[in-house]
Motif scaffolding. Structure first.
Motif, PDB file in Angstrom:
ATOM      1  N   GLN A 172      -6.575   8.984  -5.700  1.00 40.19           N
ATOM      2  CA  GLN A 172      -5.815   8.296  -6.724  1.00 40.19           C
ATOM      3  C   GLN A 172      -5.172   7.062  -6.126  1.00 40.19           C
ATOM      4  O   GLN A 172      -4.497   7.124  -5.124  1.00 40.19           O
ATOM      5  N   GLY A 173      -5.421   5.933  -6.744  1.00 35.48           N
ATOM      6  CA  GLY A 173      -4.776   4.704  -6.370  1.00 35.48           C
ATOM      7  C   GLY A 173      -3.948   4.241  -7.541  1.00 35.48           C
ATOM      8  O   GLY A 173      -4.169   4.657  -8.667  1.00 35.48           O
ATOM      9  N   THR A 174      -3.003   3.371  -7.287  1.00 33.68           N
ATOM     10  CA  THR A 174      -2.175   2.869  -8.376  1.00 33.68           C
ATOM     11  C   THR A 174      -2.173   1.356  -8.337  1.00 33.68           C
ATOM     12  O   THR A 174      -2.030   0.757  -7.279  1.00 33.68           O
ATOM     13  N   ARG A 175      -2.347   0.748  -9.470  1.00 37.11           N
ATOM     14  CA  ARG A 175      -2.268  -0.696  -9.600  1.00 37.11           C
ATOM     15  C   ARG A 175      -0.809  -1.103  -9.748  1.00 37.11           C
ATOM     16  O   ARG A 175       0.057  -0.275 -10.012  1.00 37.11           O
ATOM     17  N   GLY A 176      -0.558  -2.362  -9.645  1.00 40.79           N
ATOM     18  CA  GLY A 176       0.794  -2.878  -9.772  1.00 40.79           C
ATOM     19  C   GLY A 176       1.440  -2.571 -11.109  1.00 40.79           C
ATOM     20  O   GLY A 176       2.650  -2.504 -11.222  1.00 40.79           O
ATOM     21  N   ASP A 177       0.631  -2.387 -12.158  1.00 37.73           N
ATOM     22  CA  ASP A 177       1.191  -2.082 -13.467  1.00 37.73           C
ATOM     23  C   ASP A 177       1.433  -0.591 -13.658  1.00 37.73           C
ATOM     24  O   ASP A 177       1.801  -0.159 -14.745  1.00 37.73           O
ATOM     25  N   GLY A 178       1.228   0.212 -12.630  1.00 35.10           N
ATOM     26  CA  GLY A 178       1.536   1.633 -12.689  1.00 35.10           C
ATOM     27  C   GLY A 178       0.397   2.517 -13.148  1.00 35.10           C
ATOM     28  O   GLY A 178       0.515   3.731 -13.127  1.00 35.10           O
ATOM     29  N   ARG A 179      -0.722   1.924 -13.586  1.00 38.67           N
ATOM     30  CA  ARG A 179      -1.852   2.742 -14.024  1.00 38.67           C
ATOM     31  C   ARG A 179      -2.560   3.319 -12.800  1.00 38.67           C
ATOM     32  O   ARG A 179      -2.857   2.614 -11.847  1.00 38.67           O
ATOM     33  N   ILE A 221      -8.352   7.014 -10.572  1.00 39.44           N
ATOM     34  CA  ILE A 221      -8.843   8.228  -9.942  1.00 39.44           C
ATOM     35  C   ILE A 221     -10.333   8.069  -9.701  1.00 39.44           C
ATOM     36  O   ILE A 221     -11.088   7.752 -10.620  1.00 39.44           O
ATOM     37  N   VAL A 222     -10.746   8.279  -8.470  1.00 39.90           N
ATOM     38  CA  VAL A 222     -12.152   8.214  -8.087  1.00 39.90           C
ATOM     39  C   VAL A 222     -12.550   9.619  -7.657  1.00 39.90           C
ATOM     40  O   VAL A 222     -11.935  10.200  -6.772  1.00 39.90           O
ATOM     41  N   ASN A 258     -10.477   4.570  -0.460  1.00 44.71           N
ATOM     42  CA  ASN A 258     -10.892   3.203  -0.180  1.00 44.71           C
ATOM     43  C   ASN A 258     -11.518   2.569  -1.418  1.00 44.71           C
ATOM     44  O   ASN A 258     -11.223   1.426  -1.756  1.00 44.71           O
ATOM     45  N   ILE A 259     -12.370   3.319  -2.103  1.00 47.63           N
ATOM     46  CA  ILE A 259     -12.991   2.791  -3.319  1.00 47.63           C
ATOM     47  C   ILE A 259     -11.925   2.489  -4.369  1.00 47.63           C
ATOM     48  O   ILE A 259     -11.928   1.428  -4.985  1.00 47.63           O
ATOM     49  N   ALA A 260     -10.989   3.405  -4.563  1.00 46.66           N
ATOM     50  CA  ALA A 260      -9.924   3.191  -5.552  1.00 46.66           C
ATOM     51  C   ALA A 260      -9.110   1.941  -5.230  1.00 46.66           C
ATOM     52  O   ALA A 260      -8.711   1.207  -6.137  1.00 46.66           O
ATOM     53  N   SER A 261      -8.888   1.683  -3.952  1.00 53.06           N
ATOM     54  CA  SER A 261      -8.089   0.514  -3.572  1.00 53.06           C
ATOM     55  C   SER A 261      -8.823  -0.799  -3.805  1.00 53.06           C
ATOM     56  O   SER A 261      -8.194  -1.853  -3.867  1.00 53.06           O
ATOM     57  N   ARG A 262     -10.140  -0.770  -3.961  1.00 52.60           N
ATOM     58  CA  ARG A 262     -10.947  -1.984  -4.155  1.00 52.60           C
ATOM     59  C   ARG A 262     -11.133  -2.344  -5.634  1.00 52.60           C
ATOM     60  O   ARG A 262     -11.625  -3.414  -5.956  1.00 52.60           O
ATOM     61  N   ILE A 263     -10.768  -1.453  -6.540  1.00 48.79           N
ATOM     62  CA  ILE A 263     -11.029  -1.657  -7.963  1.00 48.79           C
ATOM     63  C   ILE A 263      -9.967  -2.565  -8.585  1.00 48.79           C
ATOM     64  O   ILE A 263      -8.778  -2.358  -8.392  1.00 48.79           O
ATOM     65  N   THR A 264     -10.450  -3.572  -9.323  1.00 49.57           N
ATOM     66  CA  THR A 264      -9.559  -4.446 -10.085  1.00 49.57           C
ATOM     67  C   THR A 264      -9.951  -4.383 -11.554  1.00 49.57           C
ATOM     68  O   THR A 264     -11.062  -3.998 -11.899  1.00 49.57           O
ATOM     69  N   ASN A 265      -9.031  -4.778 -12.413  1.00 51.78           N
ATOM     70  CA  ASN A 265      -9.227  -4.776 -13.863  1.00 51.78           C
ATOM     71  C   ASN A 265      -9.680  -3.415 -14.365  1.00 51.78           C
ATOM     72  O   ASN A 265     -10.616  -3.297 -15.159  1.00 51.78           O
TER      73      ASN A 265
END
Length: 185
Positions: free
Chosen positions: A21-28, A31-32, A160-167
């Protein structure tokens, strides 16, 4: 008793590694999930035998129809392949889209019939691709797309994959597979 305890500990360990689980700056949360933990567990085989559709869910993802995902991943489907700017479609109303990370930015403008796709498979081929961003905005106009399936032969983790995802769009379920291939060939 010790065997049962060991089995439970192994199961808990496996499950905790399978979901990143990674989190974006907007809090969403992103999950990979390891595809093998979904498709090839004993419980998915049991539910398939009983004719029941098994779903799994998390507070941060849509329900995953495991049996439908298994069909999309393991059975032959009408498909579109998009590599190096070339589009090739096999069958009518393709459900599967195959591309690589190098072609991802061109997908939205190059694929005409976007409404039928349920799964997009992205192959990551090089270490530099693995360290670059995976921009899911390329799939913003694919209304029925549910699964983003990332396949790589490179050593990586779901984190690592979760940290690379944008949008990130929460209508997508992100799954991945490490595909080392056959080392004897």
């Amino acid at each position: 008793m010790k065997q049962k305890l060991l089995l439970i500990l192994m199961l808990v360990s496996f499950i905790s590694v399978s979901f990143a689980q990674g989190t974006r700056g907007d809090g969403r949360a992103i999950i990979v999930t390891d595809v093998n933990s979904l498709l090839f567990s004993n419980s998915s085989d049991a539910s398939e035998d009983s004719g029941l559709a098994r779903t799994t869910s998390s507070a941060n993802t849509n329900d995953i129809d495991v049996l439908r995902l298994k069909q999309l991943v393991t059975e032959v489907q009408a498909a579109t392949y998009f590599y190096g700017g070339n589009v090739r479609t096999f069958g009518s109303e393709p459900k599967s889209l195959y591309t690589d990370l190098a072609s991802l930015n061109q997908v939205n403008g190059s694929i005409a019939l976007k409404q039928h796709f349920e799964i997009a498979t992205i192959r990551i081929n090089t270490a530099s691709e693995l360290n670059s961003t995976i921009d899911l905005a390329a799939f913003s106009n694919f209304p029925n797309l549910k699964y983003i399936y990332i396949i790589t032969k490179l050593d990586t983790t779901s984190e690592n994959i979760a940290s690379r995802i944008t949008n990130y769009d929460n209508r997508f379920n992100i799954i991945y597979k490490l595909d080392k291939g056959d080392s004897n060939q």
